[in-house]
Scaffold this motif. Structure first.
Motif, PDB file in Angstrom:
ATOM      1  N   GLN A  32       1.257 -32.707  -5.793  1.00 41.40           N
ATOM      2  CA  GLN A  32       0.659 -31.411  -6.137  1.00 41.40           C
ATOM      3  C   GLN A  32       1.598 -30.271  -5.781  1.00 41.40           C
ATOM      4  O   GLN A  32       1.432 -29.166  -6.208  1.00 41.40           O
ATOM      5  CB  GLN A  32      -0.688 -31.258  -5.407  1.00 41.40           C
ATOM      6  N   ALA A  87     -10.470 -38.868 -11.045  1.00 43.89           N
ATOM      7  CA  ALA A  87      -9.478 -38.138 -11.864  1.00 43.89           C
ATOM      8  C   ALA A  87      -9.534 -38.625 -13.309  1.00 43.89           C
ATOM      9  O   ALA A  87      -9.460 -37.827 -14.253  1.00 43.89           O
ATOM     10  CB  ALA A  87      -8.079 -38.341 -11.286  1.00 43.89           C
ATOM     11  N   GLU A  98     -12.523 -37.189 -14.963  1.00 45.81           N
ATOM     12  CA  GLU A  98     -12.232 -35.770 -15.258  1.00 45.81           C
ATOM     13  C   GLU A  98     -11.347 -35.675 -16.498  1.00 45.81           C
ATOM     14  O   GLU A  98     -11.599 -34.870 -17.407  1.00 45.81           O
ATOM     15  CB  GLU A  98     -11.515 -35.178 -14.037  1.00 45.81           C
ATOM     16  N   HIS A 120     -11.357 -33.709 -20.581  1.00 47.53           N
ATOM     17  CA  HIS A 120     -10.386 -32.723 -21.107  1.00 47.53           C
ATOM     18  C   HIS A 120      -9.685 -33.219 -22.359  1.00 47.53           C
ATOM     19  O   HIS A 120      -9.237 -32.437 -23.177  1.00 47.53           O
ATOM     20  CB  HIS A 120      -9.305 -32.430 -20.039  1.00 47.53           C
ATOM     21  N   PRO A 147      -4.972 -37.387  -9.481  1.00 46.30           N
ATOM     22  CA  PRO A 147      -5.506 -36.021  -9.382  1.00 46.30           C
ATOM     23  C   PRO A 147      -4.438 -34.974  -9.697  1.00 46.30           C
ATOM     24  O   PRO A 147      -4.721 -33.974 -10.360  1.00 46.30           O
ATOM     25  CB  PRO A 147      -5.968 -35.930  -7.924  1.00 46.30           C
ATOM     26  N   VAL A 187      -4.007 -34.687 -13.410  1.00 45.90           N
ATOM     27  CA  VAL A 187      -5.137 -34.108 -14.158  1.00 45.90           C
ATOM     28  C   VAL A 187      -5.276 -32.604 -13.903  1.00 45.90           C
ATOM     29  O   VAL A 187      -5.648 -31.838 -14.795  1.00 45.90           O
ATOM     30  CB  VAL A 187      -6.452 -34.843 -13.753  1.00 45.90           C
ATOM     31  N   HIS A 188      -4.953 -32.189 -12.664  1.00 42.19           N
ATOM     32  CA  HIS A 188      -5.212 -30.763 -12.357  1.00 42.19           C
ATOM     33  C   HIS A 188      -3.958 -29.917 -12.522  1.00 42.19           C
ATOM     34  O   HIS A 188      -2.890 -30.361 -12.317  1.00 42.19           O
ATOM     35  CB  HIS A 188      -5.748 -30.648 -10.919  1.00 42.19           C
TER      36      HIS A 188
END
Ligand code: BV8
Length: 248
Positions: A5, A93, A96, A100, A244, A247-248
């Motif tokens: 991240q 994730a 999620e 999207h 994660p 995805v973010h």
């Protein structure tokens, strides 16, 4: 904060853009995505009492016919273990991502239902589900049976032995999920192979089908697998950290 991240540099050039612009993402998961939930991977499941057995020796119709009690008890132990764990950040994730991406086909070799519990709605179970039981003779799924202590329990319709509704080695995969998985491999823009050693066929060939159709193929795994090659992106790390960030 996982190291993914902190910087997009951790991802191969253009991968995030390709993912964001993808029409159809296909995902193949294996035991590794459930590892952080506490489910031992298939290669590691044989610990303790079961360490003396090779999973490929127990996950076969021959093993069941030879020693139905032993095989039933192995699955009962795994079923109880899986019933006590929860999905992890990797499962969430993917659920999620499904919200999207215009179309996400989630193909799993796992039999633990953790993708569904995390909220994924289109899950293709190539190898069945450990929570379902079927008659060994009639091949019909059985919801209720007499718990009279007999191991394995008996089919209420024909008296045959009950078995887990999973695909054993040497057994064919269920047609509908496998056909849909093969179509997804043929038509996807991106194929993510997550947490699988890529040793079990025919699931292991799905990312190669996508690769031949010039999809972008991504391997998510703490270690290299036979899928790794020049034109495959490799995100080395645990699914619970990598996904994660993807995805973010
Ligand atoms: C079929 C359900 C044909 C049951 C399973 C040669 C000789 C003999 C047979 C064959 C052969 N070549 C091909 C075959 C057929 C055989 C096969 O592939 N054998 C292999 C082993 C050589 N395949 C079959 O028999 C299939 N059927 O081919 O039918 C046919 C045709 C016509 C008519 C009749 C028959 C059926 C295969 C399905 C078997 N059932 N499971 C149960 O669960 O008990 S397979 C089982 O093993 C799992 O479902 C899973 O699919 C597989 C294990 O693979 P993985 O999921 O990849 O798990 P593994 O532990 O290996 O790896 C974990 C990975 O995660 C590792 O890479 C690790 O680094 C990584 N990891 C760890 N932590 C993390 C992580 N990754 C991310 N994050 C982390 N935190």
């Amino acid at each position: 904060m996982s190291n993914y991240q902190q910087s997009e540099m951790a991802f191969p050039v253009g991968l995030l853009e390709t993912l964001r612009g993808a029409r159809h993402v296909a995902v193949l998961t294996g035991a590794g995505i459930s590892a952080e939930s506490g489910v031992p991977t298939f290669r590691d499941v044989m610990t303790g009492l079961w360490a003396q057995y090779d999973p490929q020796e127990l996950a076969t119709p021959q093993a069941f016919m030879k020693n139905p009690k032993l095989v039933w008890e192995w699955y009962d132990w795994r079923r109880k273990l899986v019933s006590q764990v929860a999905p992890n950040a990797g499962h969430y994730a993917l659920a999620e991502m499904e919200r999207h991406v215009p179309l996400l086909t989630l193909i799993t070799q796992n039999v633990d239902s953790l993708h569904q519990q995390a909220g994924s709605t289109r899950v293709l179970e190539l190898h069945g589900n450990i929570h379902r039981v079927k008659c060994f003779k009639e091949d019909t799924v059985i919801e209720q049976w007499e718990k009279n202590g007999e191991v394995p329990p008996r089919c209420p319709n024909c008296g045959g032995m009950l078995r887990p509704d999973v695909v054993w080695f040497g057994e064919s995969l269920p047609e509908q999920p496998f056909n849909e998985a093969a179509l997804a491999a043929l038509h996807c823009d991106v194929f993510l192979s997550i947490g699988t050693s890529g040793l079990v066929e025919p699931a292991a060939s799905l990312p190669l089908v996508a690769l031949r159709r010039n999809a972008r193929v991504v391997l998510v795994n703490p270690e290299e697998t036979p899928l790794l090659r020049e034109d495959v992106d490799f995100l080395r790390g645990p699914a619970g950290a990598v996904l994660p960030a993807l995805v973010h």
